[in-house]
Design an enzyme around this catalytic site. Structure first.
Site, mmCIF file in Angstrom:
data_model
loop_
_atom_site.group_PDB
_atom_site.id
_atom_site.type_symbol
_atom_site.label_atom_id
_atom_site.label_comp_id
_atom_site.label_asym_id
_atom_site.label_seq_id
_atom_site.Cartn_x
_atom_site.Cartn_y
_atom_site.Cartn_z
ATOM 1 N N SER A 60 0.785 -1.287 0.116
ATOM 2 C CA SER A 60 -0.033 -0.248 0.050
ATOM 3 C C SER A 60 0.872 1.221 -0.032
ATOM 4 C CB SER A 60 -0.877 0.199 1.269
ATOM 5 O OG SER A 60 -1.785 -0.925 1.315
HETATM 6 N N1 SAH Z 1 -0.719 -5.201 4.046
HETATM 7 C C1 SAH Z 1 0.182 -5.490 2.634
HETATM 8 C C2 SAH Z 1 -0.564 -4.970 1.442
HETATM 9 C C3 SAH Z 1 -1.332 -5.905 0.982
HETATM 10 S S1 SAH Z 1 -2.355 -6.064 -0.388
HETATM 11 C C4 SAH Z 1 1.352 -4.943 2.788
HETATM 12 O O1 SAH Z 1 1.788 -4.031 3.717
HETATM 13 O O2 SAH Z 1 2.121 -5.228 1.799
HETATM 14 C C5 SAH Z 1 -3.556 -7.039 -0.068
HETATM 15 C C6 SAH Z 1 -3.198 -8.465 0.211
HETATM 16 O O3 SAH Z 1 -4.694 -9.155 0.607
HETATM 17 C C7 SAH Z 1 -2.842 -9.185 -1.217
HETATM 18 O O4 SAH Z 1 -1.467 -9.779 -0.921
HETATM 19 C C8 SAH Z 1 -3.920 -10.353 -1.372
HETATM 20 O O5 SAH Z 1 -3.517 -11.328 -1.538
HETATM 21 C C9 SAH Z 1 -4.630 -10.476 -0.059
HETATM 22 N N2 SAH Z 1 -5.879 -10.995 0.235
HETATM 23 C C10 SAH Z 1 -6.863 -10.895 -0.589
HETATM 24 N N3 SAH Z 1 -7.924 -11.449 -0.235
HETATM 25 C C11 SAH Z 1 -7.607 -12.155 0.882
HETATM 26 C C12 SAH Z 1 -8.290 -12.990 1.911
HETATM 27 N N4 SAH Z 1 -9.604 -13.312 1.715
HETATM 28 N N5 SAH Z 1 -7.517 -13.423 3.072
HETATM 29 C C13 SAH Z 1 -6.389 -12.964 3.422
HETATM 30 N N6 SAH Z 1 -5.494 -12.203 2.351
HETATM 31 C C14 SAH Z 1 -6.293 -11.716 1.140
#
Ligand code: SAH
Length: 218
Positions: A60
């Site tokens: 993000s």
């Molecule tokens: N917080 C992260 C950014 C995450 S982007 C950071 O600091 O880098 C969002 C993430 O959510 C992605 O990696 C995606 O694979 C994950 N995601 C999507 N649906 C999800 C679910 N149901 N449970 C867990 N993770 C999920």
């Protein structure tokens, strides 16, 4: 003569125009974002932009990480659940402001890399879980309830299963809307647990939450 500010200091000064909590800003100055981005993108680690991290996902934007973290209003005693480990950066930030972080991720490649990065940085109070641990539920109710929950992927609505994993008096910060545009919501559960209040921090764009209570996979 004083040293010119580093790229990280310049970035956090920019984030500080919006995020006012000094503790959050100090943590953003301490956690090396460059360690959480792919090697070939390190030069951009201290730009105020999201960056690709593989598996079609992104780390993000630093401003959004700051806003979401500030909105959780952590005091250091909390157990926090994160949905969407991604690079592990947000988890590393939370780990310095809360007692314990449990984070879940659907992509094994991202989860194992985040685990390694957190280990290399000496972070010991984050537990990384595979999101699909057999029962297809969102979150990790077996380790709950949590004092605060952060969802770093876009949801079509506030997931009921996460409200059930939140302690009375706790908060969920989550982007809610369509696949392409969302509002960053802060949902607070009342002390008696019976009601919630919702506040919006403004517009945002996240990758979609998949699986239960998420968007159908494209
Ligand atoms: N917080 C992260 C950014 C995450 S982007 C950071 O600091 O880098 C969002 C993430 O959510 C992605 O990696 C995606 O694979 C994950 N995601 C999507 N649906 C999800 C679910 N149901 N449970 C867990 N993770 C999920």
């Amino acid at each position: 003569m004083s040293e010119p500010p580093s790229a990280q200091e310049r970035l956090i000064r920019e984030v500080g125009l919006t995020v006012r909590d000094r503790r959050v800003l100090d943590v953003l100055l301490e956690v090396p974002r460059d360690r959480f981005v792919p090697a070939e993108l390190r030069a951009y680690a201290y730009e105020n932009e999201p960056l690709p991290i593989g598996s079609g996902q992104t780390i993000s934007q630093p401003l959004i990480v700051g806003m979401m973290t500030e909105a959780l209003a952590l005091t250091g005693t909390e157990r926090v659940l994160e949905i969407g480990t991604g690079s592990g950066y947000q988890a590393a930030v939370l780990a310095r402001l809360a007692r314990e972080v449990v984070t879940t991720e659907v992509h094994d490649a991202l989860r194992t890399r985040a685990e390694a990065t957190l280990r290399d940085l000496g972070v010991t109070n984050v537990t990384c879980l595979a999101a699909d641990h057999g029962n297809h539920e969102l979150g990790a109710s077996h380790l709950g309830p949590y004092d605060a929950i952060i969802v770093t992927a876009a949801a079509p609505a506030v997931p009921r299963s996460l409200l059930a994993q939140l302690r009375p008096g706790g908060r969920i910060v989550i982007p809610v809307g369509s696949r392409h545009a969302q509002d960053l919501l802060v949902v607070t559960r009342s002390e008696d647990g019976s009601t919630t209040t919702t506040q919006s921090l403004g517009g945002c764009q996240f990758v979609p939450l998949v699986g239960p209570e998420g968007f159908a996979e494209a």
